[in-house]
Design a protein around this motif. Structure first.
Motif, PDB file in Angstrom:
ATOM      1  N   GLU A  68       0.527  -0.643  -0.116  1.00 36.94           N
ATOM      2  CA  GLU A  68      -0.074  -0.295  -0.237  1.00 36.94           C
ATOM      3  C   GLU A  68       0.838   1.444   0.087  1.00 36.94           C
ATOM      4  OE1 GLU A  68      -0.708  -2.704   1.663  1.00 36.94           O
ATOM      5  OE2 GLU A  68      -2.460  -3.083   1.882  1.00 36.94           O
ATOM      6  N   SER A  70       1.479   3.516  -3.043  1.00 32.60           N
ATOM      7  CA  SER A  70       0.527   5.300  -2.690  1.00 32.60           C
ATOM      8  C   SER A  70       1.863   5.873  -3.090  1.00 32.60           C
ATOM      9  CB  SER A  70       0.186   5.576  -1.144  1.00 32.60           C
ATOM     10  OG  SER A  70      -1.039   4.241  -0.861  1.00 32.60           O
ATOM     11  N   VAL A  74       1.243   6.681  -6.866  1.00 31.82           N
ATOM     12  CA  VAL A  74       0.503   7.263  -7.147  1.00 31.82           C
ATOM     13  C   VAL A  74       0.473   9.046  -7.196  1.00 31.82           C
ATOM     14  CG1 VAL A  74      -2.329   7.839  -6.628  1.00 31.82           C
ATOM     15  CG2 VAL A  74      -1.909   5.834  -6.604  1.00 31.82           C
ATOM     16  N   LEU A 123      -9.231  13.120  -8.291  1.00 29.89           N
ATOM     17  CA  LEU A 123      -9.250  11.713  -8.662  1.00 29.89           C
ATOM     18  C   LEU A 123      -8.064  10.880  -7.590  1.00 29.89           C
ATOM     19  CD1 LEU A 123      -9.979  12.033 -12.890  1.00 29.89           C
ATOM     20  CD2 LEU A 123     -11.430  10.689 -11.181  1.00 29.89           C
ATOM     21  N   SER A 124      -6.942  11.484  -7.179  1.00 27.65           N
ATOM     22  CA  SER A 124      -6.307  10.939  -6.783  1.00 27.65           C
ATOM     23  C   SER A 124      -6.461  10.371  -5.193  1.00 27.65           C
ATOM     24  CB  SER A 124      -4.848  11.983  -6.005  1.00 27.65           C
ATOM     25  OG  SER A 124      -4.386  11.758  -7.913  1.00 27.65           O
ATOM     26  N   ILE A 166      -9.873   9.628  -4.517  1.00 30.61           N
ATOM     27  CA  ILE A 166     -10.374   8.488  -4.584  1.00 30.61           C
ATOM     28  C   ILE A 166      -9.717   7.321  -4.485  1.00 30.61           C
ATOM     29  CG2 ILE A 166     -11.836   7.785  -6.077  1.00 30.61           C
ATOM     30  CD1 ILE A 166     -13.251   9.837  -6.293  1.00 30.61           C
ATOM     31  N   ALA A 167      -7.891   7.496  -5.646  1.00 26.77           N
ATOM     32  CA  ALA A 167      -7.656   6.117  -5.737  1.00 26.77           C
ATOM     33  C   ALA A 167      -6.681   5.557  -4.664  1.00 26.77           C
ATOM     34  CB  ALA A 167      -6.768   6.334  -6.641  1.00 26.77           C
ATOM     35  N   LEU A 168      -6.300   6.340  -4.320  1.00 29.74           N
ATOM     36  CA  LEU A 168      -5.490   6.162  -2.643  1.00 29.74           C
ATOM     37  C   LEU A 168      -6.287   5.257  -1.508  1.00 29.74           C
ATOM     38  CD1 LEU A 168      -2.947   9.124  -1.610  1.00 29.74           C
ATOM     39  CD2 LEU A 168      -2.769   7.306  -2.458  1.00 29.74           C
ATOM     40  N   ILE A 215      -8.856   3.628  -1.872  1.00 24.24           N
ATOM     41  CA  ILE A 215      -9.243   2.481  -2.943  1.00 24.24           C
ATOM     42  C   ILE A 215      -8.199   1.852  -2.325  1.00 24.24           C
ATOM     43  CG2 ILE A 215      -9.930   0.974  -4.595  1.00 24.24           C
ATOM     44  CD1 ILE A 215     -11.186   2.815  -5.735  1.00 24.24           C
ATOM     45  N   ILE A 216      -7.148   2.102  -3.228  1.00 26.38           N
ATOM     46  CA  ILE A 216      -5.927   1.040  -2.234  1.00 26.38           C
ATOM     47  C   ILE A 216      -5.302   0.684  -0.495  1.00 26.38           C
ATOM     48  CG2 ILE A 216      -3.064   1.528  -2.153  1.00 26.38           C
ATOM     49  CD1 ILE A 216      -3.001   3.436  -4.403  1.00 26.38           C
TER      50      ILE A 216
END
Length: 176
Positions: free
Chosen positions: A10, A14, A17, A60-61, A63-65, A67-68
């Motif tokens: 993770e 991260s 990302v 968007l970043s 949200i990606a973090l 989810i990660i």
């Protein structure tokens, strides 16, 4: 030390990302500045569009973090839909704010007038003639011949006819 052992993947993802986030911000800034330079847009409006793009990239970043780090997609959808409902209800009374922001973005891309232009707004009840002092995301600032400063909402500019009387704007070298 167990935190780093347990969450190595993770942490690495991260970091990737965040690096991609920085790269996308730099690329989007260069693309918008390049577009503005080619089409001779003024820098203030360019910076406004860059801020909007950076906000989208940051969301968007984020949200990606999320989810990660293991938050389930259905939980994200539930939280976003709940927040959207609250914002939607609040915005019913404030629809003009979104309308003005949208109009500001459209004005950036269509660019019918510039700071320094004198314009006439054809309003049957309250016609206005003035020189544009500033253009923001929500409104334009006009200085009239009588010395008044008029703040005119962007969304009304699309509802009224506008004449550009003369152009005081001098073409200058675009600076990044």
């Amino acid at each position: 030390m167990t935190f780093f052992k347990d969450y190595t993947n993770e942490i690495i993802i991260s970091g990737i990302v965040l690096i991609v986030l920085m790269i996308l911000r730099v690329i989007s800034t260069k693309v918008v500045h390049s577009y503005a330079k080619r089409s001779h847009k003024i820098e203030y409006r360019t910076n406004l569009v860059i801020k909007y793009l950076h906000l989208l990239i940051n969301i968007l970043s984020f949200i990606a973090l999320i989810i990660i780090w293991g938050v389930q997609a259905k939980d994200i959808v539930l939280a976003v839909s709940g927040a959207a409902t609250v914002v939607g209800v609040a915005m019913v009374a404030q629809w003009s704010i979104l309308s003005n922001i949208t109009s500001g973005v459209i004005l950036f891309f269509s660019f019918p007038f510039k700071i320094g232009d004198s314009i006439r707004i054809h309003d049957k009840d309250f016609p206005i003639v003035g020189e544009i002092e500033d253009i923001t995301a929500f409104h334009i600032v006009l200085n009239t011949e009588e010395g008044e400063q008029v703040i005119y909402p962007n969304n009304l500019l699309f509802q009224k006819g506008i004449s550009i009387i003369n152009n005081h704007y001098e073409d200058k070298e675009f600076m990044d």
